[in-house]
Design a protein around this motif. Sequence first.
Motif, PDB file in Angstrom:
ATOM      1  N   CYS A 275       0.824  -1.212   0.000  1.00 58.24           N
ATOM      2  CA  CYS A 275       0.000   0.000   0.000  1.00 58.24           C
ATOM      3  C   CYS A 275       0.855   1.258   0.000  1.00 58.24           C
ATOM      4  O   CYS A 275       0.458   2.275  -0.549  1.00 58.24           O
ATOM      5  CB  CYS A 275      -0.915   0.019   1.222  1.00 58.24           C
ATOM      6  SG  CYS A 275      -2.256  -1.159   1.134  1.00 58.24           S
TER       7      CYS A 275
ATOM      8  N   ASP B 215      -5.830  -6.813  10.612  1.00 59.69           N
ATOM      9  CA  ASP B 215      -6.390  -5.570  10.100  1.00 59.69           C
ATOM     10  C   ASP B 215      -5.274  -4.778   9.434  1.00 59.69           C
ATOM     11  O   ASP B 215      -4.159  -4.694   9.956  1.00 59.69           O
ATOM     12  CB  ASP B 215      -6.962  -4.713  11.223  1.00 59.69           C
ATOM     13  CG  ASP B 215      -8.154  -5.344  11.906  1.00 59.69           C
ATOM     14  OD1 ASP B 215      -8.959  -5.980  11.217  1.00 59.69           O
ATOM     15  OD2 ASP B 215      -8.262  -5.193  13.134  1.00 59.69           O
TER      16      ASP B 215
ATOM     17  N   TYR C  24      -4.854  -0.843   7.885  1.00 59.99           N
ATOM     18  CA  TYR C  24      -5.605   0.400   7.930  1.00 59.99           C
ATOM     19  C   TYR C  24      -4.681   1.587   7.670  1.00 59.99           C
ATOM     20  O   TYR C  24      -3.477   1.529   7.942  1.00 59.99           O
ATOM     21  CB  TYR C  24      -6.283   0.558   9.296  1.00 59.99           C
ATOM     22  CG  TYR C  24      -5.333   0.426  10.454  1.00 59.99           C
ATOM     23  CD1 TYR C  24      -4.755   1.542  11.028  1.00 59.99           C
ATOM     24  CD2 TYR C  24      -4.988  -0.826  10.958  1.00 59.99           C
ATOM     25  CE1 TYR C  24      -3.868   1.415  12.080  1.00 59.99           C
ATOM     26  CE2 TYR C  24      -4.102  -0.961  12.006  1.00 59.99           C
ATOM     27  CZ  TYR C  24      -3.550   0.171  12.557  1.00 59.99           C
ATOM     28  OH  TYR C  24      -2.661   0.046  13.587  1.00 59.99           O
TER      29      TYR C  24
ATOM     30  N   ASN D  44      -6.537   6.077  -0.006  1.00 58.57           N
ATOM     31  CA  ASN D  44      -7.402   4.903  -0.009  1.00 58.57           C
ATOM     32  C   ASN D  44      -8.806   5.268  -0.484  1.00 58.57           C
ATOM     33  O   ASN D  44      -9.439   4.517  -1.217  1.00 58.57           O
ATOM     34  CB  ASN D  44      -7.466   4.265   1.381  1.00 58.57           C
ATOM     35  CG  ASN D  44      -8.224   2.972   1.369  1.00 58.57           C
ATOM     36  OD1 ASN D  44      -7.989   2.112   0.530  1.00 58.57           O
ATOM     37  ND2 ASN D  44      -9.162   2.839   2.272  1.00 58.57           N
TER      38      ASN D  44
ATOM     39  N   ASN E 292      -8.898   3.302  -3.744  1.00 59.23           N
ATOM     40  CA  ASN E 292      -9.151   1.953  -3.218  1.00 59.23           C
ATOM     41  C   ASN E 292      -7.842   1.175  -3.048  1.00 59.23           C
ATOM     42  O   ASN E 292      -7.731   0.021  -3.441  1.00 59.23           O
ATOM     43  CB  ASN E 292     -10.101   1.173  -4.110  1.00 59.23           C
ATOM     44  CG  ASN E 292     -11.516   1.638  -3.990  1.00 59.23           C
ATOM     45  OD1 ASN E 292     -11.933   2.081  -2.933  1.00 59.23           O
ATOM     46  ND2 ASN E 292     -12.258   1.539  -5.081  1.00 59.23           N
ATOM     47  N   THR E 293      -6.862   1.818  -2.466  1.00 60.18           N
ATOM     48  CA  THR E 293      -5.522   1.241  -2.346  1.00 60.18           C
ATOM     49  C   THR E 293      -5.527  -0.078  -1.585  1.00 60.18           C
ATOM     50  O   THR E 293      -4.872  -1.038  -1.998  1.00 60.18           O
ATOM     51  CB  THR E 293      -4.589   2.243  -1.661  1.00 60.18           C
ATOM     52  OG1 THR E 293      -4.628   3.466  -2.376  1.00 60.18           O
ATOM     53  CG2 THR E 293      -3.168   1.729  -1.613  1.00 60.18           C
ATOM     54  N   LEU E 294      -6.257  -0.147  -0.483  1.00 56.85           N
ATOM     55  CA  LEU E 294      -6.279  -1.388   0.296  1.00 56.85           C
ATOM     56  C   LEU E 294      -6.863  -2.534  -0.500  1.00 56.85           C
ATOM     57  O   LEU E 294      -6.327  -3.643  -0.510  1.00 56.85           O
ATOM     58  CB  LEU E 294      -7.085  -1.186   1.588  1.00 56.85           C
ATOM     59  CG  LEU E 294      -6.367  -0.422   2.679  1.00 56.85           C
ATOM     60  CD1 LEU E 294      -7.339  -0.066   3.789  1.00 56.85           C
ATOM     61  CD2 LEU E 294      -5.222  -1.233   3.216  1.00 56.85           C
ATOM     62  N   GLU E 295      -7.949  -2.290  -1.175  1.00 60.57           N
ATOM     63  CA  GLU E 295      -8.592  -3.344  -1.958  1.00 60.57           C
ATOM     64  C   GLU E 295      -7.681  -3.810  -3.098  1.00 60.57           C
ATOM     65  O   GLU E 295      -7.553  -5.009  -3.357  1.00 60.57           O
ATOM     66  CB  GLU E 295      -9.911  -2.844  -2.528  1.00 60.57           C
ATOM     67  CG  GLU E 295     -10.704  -3.918  -3.234  1.00 60.57           C
ATOM     68  CD  GLU E 295     -12.054  -3.421  -3.704  1.00 60.57           C
ATOM     69  OE1 GLU E 295     -12.653  -4.123  -4.511  1.00 60.57           O
ATOM     70  OE2 GLU E 295     -12.502  -2.351  -3.263  1.00 60.57           O
ATOM     71  N   LYS E 296      -7.030  -2.885  -3.767  1.00 63.65           N
ATOM     72  CA  LYS E 296      -6.155  -3.228  -4.885  1.00 63.65           C
ATOM     73  C   LYS E 296      -4.902  -3.972  -4.425  1.00 63.65           C
ATOM     74  O   LYS E 296      -4.367  -4.800  -5.150  1.00 63.65           O
ATOM     75  CB  LYS E 296      -5.766  -1.982  -5.660  1.00 63.65           C
ATOM     76  CG  LYS E 296      -6.938  -1.404  -6.431  1.00 63.65           C
ATOM     77  CD  LYS E 296      -6.536  -0.121  -7.137  1.00 63.65           C
ATOM     78  CE  LYS E 296      -7.723   0.469  -7.875  1.00 63.65           C
ATOM     79  NZ  LYS E 296      -7.383   1.746  -8.504  1.00 63.65           N
ATOM     80  N   SER E 297      -4.436  -3.671  -3.218  1.00 62.37           N
ATOM     81  CA  SER E 297      -3.212  -4.316  -2.743  1.00 62.37           C
ATOM     82  C   SER E 297      -3.456  -5.776  -2.316  1.00 62.37           C
ATOM     83  O   SER E 297      -2.495  -6.507  -2.112  1.00 62.37           O
ATOM     84  CB  SER E 297      -2.625  -3.535  -1.575  1.00 62.37           C
ATOM     85  OG  SER E 297      -3.480  -3.610  -0.467  1.00 62.37           O
ATOM     86  N   LEU E 298      -4.695  -6.182  -2.189  1.00 62.54           N
ATOM     87  CA  LEU E 298      -4.978  -7.571  -1.816  1.00 62.54           C
ATOM     88  C   LEU E 298      -4.862  -8.531  -2.996  1.00 62.54           C
ATOM     89  O   LEU E 298      -4.793  -9.733  -2.812  1.00 62.54           O
ATOM     90  CB  LEU E 298      -6.398  -7.683  -1.223  1.00 62.54           C
ATOM     91  CG  LEU E 298      -6.571  -6.986   0.102  1.00 62.54           C
ATOM     92  CD1 LEU E 298      -8.045  -7.027   0.518  1.00 62.54           C
ATOM     93  CD2 LEU E 298      -5.713  -7.622   1.168  1.00 62.54           C
ATOM     94  N   LYS E 299      -4.824  -8.017  -4.200  1.00 60.79           N
ATOM     95  CA  LYS E 299      -4.751  -8.868  -5.408  1.00 60.79           C
ATOM     96  C   LYS E 299      -3.384  -9.416  -5.623  1.00 60.79           C
ATOM     97  O   LYS E 299      -2.404  -8.944  -5.274  1.00 60.79           O
ATOM     98  CB  LYS E 299      -5.211  -8.101  -6.625  1.00 60.79           C
ATOM     99  CG  LYS E 299      -6.664  -7.734  -6.541  1.00 60.79           C
ATOM    100  CD  LYS E 299      -7.089  -6.977  -7.752  1.00 60.79           C
ATOM    101  CE  LYS E 299      -8.543  -6.597  -7.627  1.00 60.79           C
ATOM    102  NZ  LYS E 299      -9.043  -5.864  -8.757  1.00 60.79           N
TER     103      LYS E 299
END
Length: 78
Positions: free
Chosen positions: A37, A55, A57, A67, A71-78
């Motif tokens: 992130c 978590d 955050y 974020n 949507n940085t958090l969501e994109k970093s989960l890929k």
Amino acid sequence: MNKVRIKLHSAGVRALLKGAEMQDILKEQAAAVAARCGDGYESRVGVAKKRAVADIYPVTADARRDNYKNNTLEKSLK
């Protein structure tokens, strides 16, 4: 064919899900996501009622804004 029946020991499974090994795995994975992130993001690991949880955050205003916009958090989960 014979049917195979598996009966799980609830207390044992709960102990695995809350255990130190699971927390270490989650800590490693969460730290990697927070690093992807960028600056201003942190992670923490704790134990909920039934399992260990992690978590990630944003801690700074710039990270929260980033974020929100990207949507940085969501994109970093890929």
